[in-house]
Design a protein around this motif. Structure first.
Motif, short mmCIF file in Angstrom:
data_model
loop_
_atom_site.label_atom_id
_atom_site.label_comp_id
_atom_site.label_asym_id
_atom_site.label_seq_id
_atom_site.Cartn_x
_atom_site.Cartn_y
_atom_site.Cartn_z
N ILE A 51 0.85 -1.18 0.00
CA ILE A 51 0.00 0.00 0.00
C ILE A 51 0.89 1.24 0.00
O ILE A 51 1.89 1.30 0.71
CB ILE A 51 -0.96 -0.02 1.21
CG1 ILE A 51 -1.97 1.12 1.14
CG2 ILE A 51 -0.20 -0.01 2.53
CD1 ILE A 51 -3.12 0.96 2.14
N GLY A 55 -2.60 5.60 0.34
CA GLY A 55 -3.64 4.59 0.49
C GLY A 55 -3.89 3.75 -0.74
O GLY A 55 -4.73 2.84 -0.70
N ARG A 57 -3.72 0.84 -3.06
CA ARG A 57 -3.40 -0.56 -2.88
C ARG A 57 -2.92 -1.17 -4.19
O ARG A 57 -3.63 -1.11 -5.19
CB ARG A 57 -4.62 -1.34 -2.37
CG ARG A 57 -5.07 -0.95 -0.98
CD ARG A 57 -6.28 -1.78 -0.56
NE ARG A 57 -6.68 -1.53 0.82
CZ ARG A 57 -7.55 -0.61 1.18
NH1 ARG A 57 -8.12 0.15 0.26
NH2 ARG A 57 -7.86 -0.45 2.46
N THR A 69 -6.75 -8.13 2.96
CA THR A 69 -6.90 -6.70 2.73
C THR A 69 -5.82 -5.95 3.50
O THR A 69 -5.68 -6.15 4.71
CB THR A 69 -8.27 -6.19 3.16
OG1 THR A 69 -9.30 -6.90 2.45
CG2 THR A 69 -8.41 -4.70 2.86
N SER A 71 -4.26 -2.30 4.78
CA SER A 71 -4.69 -0.93 5.07
C SER A 71 -3.63 -0.26 5.93
O SER A 71 -2.72 -0.93 6.43
CB SER A 71 -6.05 -0.93 5.79
OG SER A 71 -5.96 -1.61 7.03
#
Length: 122
Positions: A51, A55, A57, A69, A71
């Motif tokens: 990432i 932000g 990805r 996922t 983050s």
């Protein structure tokens, strides 16, 4: 210099979930790309997810797409990896890493954590 410390690994049954965390300290004001990699016994370290500072990805590894996922929380200087629908083949040591450029290549990541073990039982 950036110091990275992973946490959240453990033993989970197949189909279960875990959330890994990676806390960064040091020169965290710089805009680092953050990545998760893993290494299973007898295998080479491989890319899992990454990432960017803003932000964005990067495309996930095919083996985890739709299940994991990534983050980040830039205020807390922490990056996360939410892992769902875990499979025995996800068993590995998971490493957090930081790179100064926009990259998913392992060789471009200059800073690494010590790793956290994830074991998925069948």
């Amino acid at each position: 210099q950036v110091q990275l410390v992973e946490s959240g690994g453990g033993l989970v049954q197949a189909g279960g979930s875990l959330r890994l965390s990676c806390a960064a300290s040091g020169r965290t004001r710089d805009s680092y790309n953050m990545g998760w990699f893993r290494q299973a016994p007898g295998k080479e370290r491989e890319f899992v997810a990454a990432i960017a500072w803003n932000g964005y990805r990067y495309p996930y590894a095919d083996s985890v797409k739709g299940r994991f996922t990534i983050s980040r929380d830039n205020v807390k200087n922490t990056v996360y990896l939410q892992m769902n629908s875990l499979k025995p083949e996800d068993t590995a040591v998971y490493y957090c890493a930081a790179a100064s450029g926009t990259t998913t290549r392992i060789v471009d990541y200059a800073y690494w954590g010590q790793g956290t073990q994830v074991t998925v039982s069948s």
